[in-house]
Design a protein around this motif. Structure first.
Motif, mmCIF file in Angstrom:
data_model
loop_
_atom_site.group_PDB
_atom_site.id
_atom_site.type_symbol
_atom_site.label_atom_id
_atom_site.label_comp_id
_atom_site.label_asym_id
_atom_site.label_seq_id
_atom_site.Cartn_x
_atom_site.Cartn_y
_atom_site.Cartn_z
ATOM 1 N N ALA A 191 -7.574 -16.832 -5.430
ATOM 2 C CA ALA A 191 -7.338 -16.594 -6.863
ATOM 3 C C ALA A 191 -6.180 -15.614 -7.057
ATOM 4 C CB ALA A 191 -8.601 -16.042 -7.497
ATOM 5 N N LEU A 192 -5.347 -15.966 -8.025
ATOM 6 C CA LEU A 192 -4.216 -15.111 -8.371
ATOM 7 C C LEU A 192 -4.730 -13.783 -8.935
ATOM 8 C CD1 LEU A 192 -1.091 -15.160 -8.558
ATOM 9 C CD2 LEU A 192 -1.327 -16.200 -10.801
ATOM 10 N N PHE A 193 -4.053 -12.713 -8.627
ATOM 11 C CA PHE A 193 -4.333 -11.357 -9.135
ATOM 12 C C PHE A 193 -5.612 -10.734 -8.544
ATOM 13 C CE2 PHE A 193 -2.533 -13.372 -13.209
ATOM 14 C CZ PHE A 193 -1.221 -13.138 -12.821
ATOM 15 N N GLU A 194 -6.276 -11.407 -7.610
ATOM 16 C CA GLU A 194 -7.521 -10.829 -7.094
ATOM 17 C C GLU A 194 -7.373 -10.264 -5.697
ATOM 18 O OE1 GLU A 194 -10.933 -13.341 -7.608
ATOM 19 O OE2 GLU A 194 -10.625 -13.363 -9.781
ATOM 20 N N ASN A 195 -6.458 -10.819 -4.926
ATOM 21 C CA ASN A 195 -6.285 -10.361 -3.545
ATOM 22 C C ASN A 195 -4.868 -9.852 -3.359
ATOM 23 O OD1 ASN A 195 -8.855 -11.289 -2.532
ATOM 24 N ND2 ASN A 195 -8.029 -13.334 -2.964
ATOM 25 N N SER A 196 -4.727 -8.997 -2.362
ATOM 26 C CA SER A 196 -3.366 -8.619 -1.979
ATOM 27 C C SER A 196 -3.392 -8.202 -0.517
ATOM 28 C CB SER A 196 -2.841 -7.488 -2.862
ATOM 29 O OG SER A 196 -3.740 -6.408 -2.869
ATOM 30 N N ASN A 197 -2.261 -8.302 0.120
ATOM 31 C CA ASN A 197 -2.099 -7.742 1.454
ATOM 32 C C ASN A 197 -1.430 -6.393 1.295
ATOM 33 O OD1 ASN A 197 -3.012 -9.747 3.346
ATOM 34 N ND2 ASN A 197 -1.310 -11.017 2.648
ATOM 35 N N ILE A 198 -1.951 -5.409 2.006
ATOM 36 C CA ILE A 198 -1.336 -4.084 1.954
ATOM 37 C C ILE A 198 -0.848 -3.739 3.363
ATOM 38 C CG2 ILE A 198 -1.635 -1.667 1.294
ATOM 39 C CD1 ILE A 198 -3.702 -2.604 -0.690
ATOM 40 N N ILE A 199 0.396 -3.386 3.425
ATOM 41 C CA ILE A 199 1.044 -3.164 4.725
ATOM 42 C C ILE A 199 1.781 -1.827 4.653
ATOM 43 C CG2 ILE A 199 2.768 -4.071 6.343
ATOM 44 C CD1 ILE A 199 2.332 -6.828 4.833
ATOM 45 N N VAL A 200 1.571 -0.990 5.653
ATOM 46 C CA VAL A 200 2.333 0.270 5.743
ATOM 47 C C VAL A 200 3.001 0.259 7.105
ATOM 48 C CG1 VAL A 200 2.240 2.789 5.677
ATOM 49 C CG2 VAL A 200 0.555 1.458 4.378
ATOM 50 N N THR A 201 4.301 0.160 7.109
ATOM 51 C CA THR A 201 4.967 0.069 8.399
ATOM 52 C C THR A 201 5.960 1.204 8.610
ATOM 53 O OG1 THR A 201 6.285 -1.341 9.846
ATOM 54 C CG2 THR A 201 6.701 -1.565 7.510
ATOM 55 N N HIS A 238 6.285 8.522 -4.668
ATOM 56 C CA HIS A 238 6.479 7.146 -4.178
ATOM 57 C C HIS A 238 5.230 6.308 -4.435
ATOM 58 C CE1 HIS A 238 10.429 7.286 -2.248
ATOM 59 N NE2 HIS A 238 10.143 8.526 -1.902
ATOM 60 N N LEU A 239 4.043 6.931 -4.201
ATOM 61 C CA LEU A 239 2.799 6.174 -4.425
ATOM 62 C C LEU A 239 2.612 5.864 -5.909
ATOM 63 C CD1 LEU A 239 0.270 7.832 -1.944
ATOM 64 C CD2 LEU A 239 1.463 5.647 -1.711
ATOM 65 N N ALA A 240 2.980 6.839 -6.762
ATOM 66 C CA ALA A 240 2.846 6.599 -8.211
ATOM 67 C C ALA A 240 3.754 5.435 -8.622
ATOM 68 C CB ALA A 240 3.201 7.865 -8.977
ATOM 69 N N ARG A 241 4.978 5.411 -8.076
ATOM 70 C CA ARG A 241 5.893 4.313 -8.429
ATOM 71 C C ARG A 241 5.385 2.981 -7.867
ATOM 72 N NH1 ARG A 241 12.107 4.755 -6.731
ATOM 73 N NH2 ARG A 241 11.201 4.442 -4.674
ATOM 74 N N LEU A 242 4.801 3.029 -6.658
ATOM 75 C CA LEU A 242 4.247 1.795 -6.082
ATOM 76 C C LEU A 242 3.149 1.246 -6.987
ATOM 77 C CD1 LEU A 242 4.150 -0.062 -3.455
ATOM 78 C CD2 LEU A 242 2.189 1.339 -2.793
ATOM 79 N N SER A 294 -6.976 3.946 -1.725
ATOM 80 C CA SER A 294 -6.665 5.123 -2.546
ATOM 81 C C SER A 294 -5.371 5.787 -2.074
ATOM 82 C CB SER A 294 -7.814 6.137 -2.465
ATOM 83 O OG SER A 294 -7.815 6.724 -1.171
ATOM 84 N N ASP A 295 -4.831 6.654 -2.927
ATOM 85 C CA ASP A 295 -3.622 7.396 -2.543
ATOM 86 C C ASP A 295 -3.888 8.262 -1.309
ATOM 87 O OD1 ASP A 295 -2.342 6.278 -4.645
ATOM 88 O OD2 ASP A 295 -1.837 8.149 -5.664
ATOM 89 N N ALA A 296 -5.077 8.872 -1.262
ATOM 90 C CA ALA A 296 -5.391 9.736 -0.117
ATOM 91 C C ALA A 296 -5.409 8.913 1.166
ATOM 92 C CB ALA A 296 -6.736 10.417 -0.342
ATOM 93 N N GLU A 297 -6.022 7.716 1.094
ATOM 94 C CA GLU A 297 -6.040 6.848 2.284
ATOM 95 C C GLU A 297 -4.631 6.418 2.672
ATOM 96 O OE1 GLU A 297 -9.879 4.048 2.312
ATOM 97 O OE2 GLU A 297 -9.006 4.273 0.315
ATOM 98 N N LEU A 298 -3.836 6.029 1.674
ATOM 99 C CA LEU A 298 -2.464 5.577 1.976
ATOM 100 C C LEU A 298 -1.643 6.706 2.598
ATOM 101 C CD1 LEU A 298 -1.622 3.355 -1.135
ATOM 102 C CD2 LEU A 298 -1.771 2.587 1.241
#
Ligand code: PLP
Length: 275
Positions: A101-111, A49-53, A67-71
């Motif tokens: 700026a586009l492509f520089e930030n993102s929100n990461i959410i795990v719910t 799932h992480l690889a596909r994400l 990182s994948d380990a953190e996620l």
């Protein structure tokens, strides 16, 4: 039921989790996600799932700074600290504030998410599908765009079908949230191109390989009346037999032997699942 959500570094109750109205996800529909479930309390094929994400995010130039380990650690803690009967997690990567700026930030959410219960009768009777001409944009990307799927809900109700089955000039592809397989003359066939690389699809292919001929290829819509069996696959529903397509019975109009044997193999595989 209480659900925990991790959002950009903090664990919070789901009801307190939010992102801004100016997020690219709302402003431009610019976000990807993945959805994973547990078996026996362990996340199922979470690495896949992480690889596909990451593939989805990379295709849209969305950065994932964790990182994948953190996620994985975050997803496990979300599940442990939520109280859910059928635990699942949804991971979002959104474009972030559209003033940045586009492509520089993102929100990461795990719910955490309580997975919807599936009516067990579906596995015995099979489900009906209605073919519908449509091709998802960027089919290998699991984006948040399910516009067409939602738009077709009234059509599904009108035709009293479980789901629609997309086809295009590229042949039959998939359902809005499921991959599609057929069995014809003992050969297991699934569309090769223009589909989401489903995790359940890959497990089914792994289980079938060696015990039956398998073809990943273009599946013409005209072949559908001649198939002996059909089924759909997804994380939440596993393998669901298809008994009717466009009001015509598939094979004998009930789950066939290959489908039933793959359902059994899948059940055995997940029964043993220890993560
Ligand atoms: C378009 C599409 N195809 C197929 C699937 C099935 O994929 P998976 O088995 O990884 O759940 C999904 C899952 O949501 C999907 O959105």
């Amino acid at each position: 039921m209480s659900v925990i959500c991790w959002i950009n570094g903090d664990f919070v109750p789901l009801e307190d989790a939010s992102i801004g109205v100016s997020d690219f996800a709302l402003q431009r529909g610019y976000a990807v996600f993945d959805f994973a479930r547990t078996y026996n309390g362990h996340l199922f094929r979470f690495g896949d799932h992480l690889a596909r994400l990451r593939q989805s995010a990379d295709a849209l130039y969305l950065p994932i700074s964790v990182s994948d380990a953190e996620l994985t650690g975050i997803a496990c803690r979300v599940i442990q600290e939520s109280s859910m009967e059928r635990p699942a997690v949804r991971i979002f990567v959104t474009g972030g504030d559209c003033n940045d700026a586009l492509f520089e930030n993102s929100n990461i959410i795990v719910t955490g998410e309580e997975r919807a219960a599936v009516d067990p009768v579906l596995y015995e009777t099979g489900v009906s599908l209605l073919t519908h001409e449509f091709q998802r944009e960027l089919p290998a990307v699991k984006s948040i765009n399910y516009l067409n799927a939602v738009r077709l809900e009234p059509l599904k109700r009108e035709h009293n079908v479980f789901d629609v089955l997309y086809f295009s000039a590229a042949g039959v592809t998939e359902c809005p949230r499921n991959n599609f397989f057929v069995v014809r003359d003992g050969v297991l066939i699934t569309p090769a191109e223009n589909v989401l690389p489903g995790i359940t699809r890959s497990v089914v292919l792994q289980l079938a390989t060696g015990s039956m001929p398998v073809e990943e290829r273009m599946l013409h819509r005209e072949e559908l009346p001649d198939v002996d069996e059909a089924f759909i696959t997804s994380t939440s529903k596993r393998i669901v037999p298809v008994s009717q397509i466009d009001r015509q019975p598939v094979g004998a109009g009930r789950p066939g032997p290959v489908t039933q044997s793959l359902m059994r193999l899948f059940d055995e595989y997940v029964h043993e699942w220890k993560g």
